[in-house]
Design a protein around this motif. Structure first.
Motif, PDB file in Angstrom:
ATOM      1  N   PRO A 184       3.135   2.516   1.603  1.00 10.94           N
ATOM      2  CA  PRO A 184       2.190   1.743   2.428  1.00 10.94           C
ATOM      3  C   PRO A 184       2.808   0.447   2.958  1.00 10.94           C
ATOM      4  O   PRO A 184       3.839  -0.026   2.469  1.00 10.94           O
ATOM      5  CB  PRO A 184       1.043   1.444   1.458  1.00 10.94           C
ATOM      6  CG  PRO A 184       1.654   1.526   0.096  1.00 10.94           C
ATOM      7  CD  PRO A 184       2.716   2.574   0.189  1.00 10.94           C
ATOM      8  N   ASN A 185       2.161  -0.118   3.957  1.00 11.10           N
ATOM      9  CA  ASN A 185       2.539  -1.423   4.490  1.00 11.10           C
ATOM     10  C   ASN A 185       1.968  -2.519   3.594  1.00 11.10           C
ATOM     11  O   ASN A 185       0.929  -2.339   2.952  1.00 11.10           O
ATOM     12  CB  ASN A 185       1.991  -1.588   5.902  1.00 11.10           C
ATOM     13  CG  ASN A 185       2.459  -0.489   6.827  1.00 11.10           C
ATOM     14  OD1 ASN A 185       3.639  -0.361   7.101  1.00 11.10           O
ATOM     15  ND2 ASN A 185       1.527   0.332   7.293  1.00 11.10           N
ATOM     16  N   VAL A 186       2.653  -3.659   3.557  1.00 14.88           N
ATOM     17  CA  VAL A 186       2.248  -4.762   2.688  1.00 14.88           C
ATOM     18  C   VAL A 186       2.198  -6.052   3.500  1.00 14.88           C
ATOM     19  O   VAL A 186       3.077  -6.314   4.331  1.00 14.88           O
ATOM     20  CB  VAL A 186       3.222  -4.925   1.502  1.00 14.88           C
ATOM     21  CG1 VAL A 186       2.853  -6.156   0.668  1.00 14.88           C
ATOM     22  CG2 VAL A 186       3.230  -3.670   0.637  1.00 14.88           C
ATOM     23  N   MET A 187       1.183  -6.867   3.216  1.00 13.19           N
ATOM     24  CA  MET A 187       1.045  -8.180   3.859  1.00 13.19           C
ATOM     25  C   MET A 187       0.956  -9.238   2.758  1.00 13.19           C
ATOM     26  O   MET A 187      -0.012  -9.285   1.999  1.00 13.19           O
ATOM     27  CB  MET A 187      -0.213  -8.214   4.713  1.00 13.19           C
ATOM     28  CG  MET A 187      -0.428  -9.527   5.436  1.00 13.19           C
ATOM     29  SD  MET A 187       0.651  -9.651   6.851  1.00 13.19           S
ATOM     30  CE  MET A 187      -0.236 -10.844   7.847  1.00 13.19           C
ATOM     31  N   PHE A 188       2.006 -10.074   2.622  1.00 14.36           N
ATOM     32  CA  PHE A 188       1.971 -11.199   1.696  1.00 14.36           C
ATOM     33  C   PHE A 188       1.323 -12.382   2.398  1.00 14.36           C
ATOM     34  O   PHE A 188       1.740 -12.775   3.490  1.00 14.36           O
ATOM     35  CB  PHE A 188       3.380 -11.597   1.254  1.00 14.36           C
ATOM     36  CG  PHE A 188       4.023 -10.647   0.294  1.00 14.36           C
ATOM     37  CD1 PHE A 188       3.572 -10.538  -1.012  1.00 14.36           C
ATOM     38  CD2 PHE A 188       5.102  -9.860   0.680  1.00 14.36           C
ATOM     39  CE1 PHE A 188       4.163  -9.663  -1.911  1.00 14.36           C
ATOM     40  CE2 PHE A 188       5.709  -8.996  -0.198  1.00 14.36           C
ATOM     41  CZ  PHE A 188       5.238  -8.882  -1.499  1.00 14.36           C
TER      42      PHE A 188
END
Length: 323
Positions: A184-188
């Motif tokens: 999956p894509n991740v957003m910090f």
């Protein structure tokens, strides 16, 4: 695993240099030993002549099997004599052989149609070396991510920053260990100095070690280079559209700090949308809140980030300031 053509080319060049070095060193040894041990030269000439005689047997002999067996016996006796001469004079039996860095593939990088392990390691080393030029990847690992810099006391929202940081660290470690191009894509998200870049690079460390390609850069640098490439100013660029869109893992750091214009917004949308369509994972970090993201970018971008990225929000105090 989609390494850039530049990485493949540099690996091929490194393998070629290894082969050249190994052959040159072998030739120098042969000449050195031949000067000291003239009998070795004589044996080498006789072995070469046997090779030619075997070829003639296939063309002219009336009893090929018998003649080949005789020549092979002569070859074996000569090889045994060569080994004896070498060992009697303090050399190893294989002193005249080419000593490749990787005996398995003889520094070709391939065993049959399969890439050799040494070739894969070379690709990883190049990928890591490139990233190390622009980011402290060696210092940013999961082991060096110290949760003790985060406050333990519970905040107004009922959450302990330290406990949350520990959970995010474990989640990122699992993500990296199980990474595939379908991850999956991740957003910090979170304020300045809370470890977003550290965790991104810790993931990159593991992912590179597992043989995947990684492109990492700040939003400013990536978008600047892609704009230059688009307008034909492609000298001395670090980032190219093909690599940004096609790498196994793209990491965009500091989203929101880039100079904003119509091109950068369109370019950012293209990156996010293209990689979503290709089902390739992207990691983005930003100091902006969700509301600030919506104010800064149009709905096409924010809706994709909101709907397609797993958000990991770090809270606490600026660790760099504390250090």
């Amino acid at each position: 695993m989609a390494y850039s053509q530049d990485v493949y080319s540099r690996a091929a060049n490194a393998l070629e240099r290894r082969r050249e070095k190994a052959n040159l060193q072998a030739q120098e040894r042969i000449e050195e030993i031949g000067e000291k041990l003239p009998e070795i030269n004589d044996i080498q000439r006789k072995l070469a002549q046997i090779g030619l005689n075997i070829s003639k047997v296939f063309l002219y002999s009336s009893d090929k099997q018998a003649d080949i067996e005789k020549l092979m016996q002569e070859s074996l006796e000569l090889q045994n004599r060569k080994k004896a001469v070498l060992t009697e004079n303090g050399y190893s039996e294989d002193a005249l052989d080419v000593k490749y860095t990787c005996p398995a593939c003889k520094d070709t990088g391939f065993i049959g149609n399969r890439r050799c392990k040494c070739h894969n390691e070379l690709l990883k080393d190049i990928e890591r070396s490139d990233l190390a030029k622009i980011a402290p990847i060696e210092d940013c690992t999961f082991d060096t991510f110290d949760i003790n810099y985060y406050p333990q006391q519970v905040m107004e929202n009922g959450i302990s920053p330290r406990d949350k940081a520990e959970k995010i660290k474990k989640s990122c470690s699992r993500y990296a260990a199980g990474f595939t191009t379908s991850s999956p894509n991740v957003m910090f998200m979170g304020g300045t100095g809370l470890g977003k870049t550290h965790l991104s690079l810790a993931i990159a460390n593991v992912v590179i070690n597992r043989g995947y390609s990684v492109v990492y850069g700040t939003a400013q640098n990536i978008l600047n280079d892609l704009q230059k490439e688009n307008f034909g100013r492609d000298d001395d660029l670090r980032y190219y559209e093909k690599a940004v869109l096609g790498c196994d893992l793209l990491i965009i750091d500091d989203l929101g700090t880039e100079f904003r214009n119509n091109y950068t917004v369109a370019c950012l949308y293209n990156i996010i949308n293209s990689r979503l369509n290709s089902k390739l994972p992207t990691i983005i970090s930003t100091n902006l809140t969700a509301e600030e993201l919506e104010d800064k970018y149009d709905q096409r971008i924010t809706s994709r980030i909101t709907g397609e990225y797993n958000k990991l929000i770090l809270i606490g105090n600026d660790i760099r300031y504390i250090k």
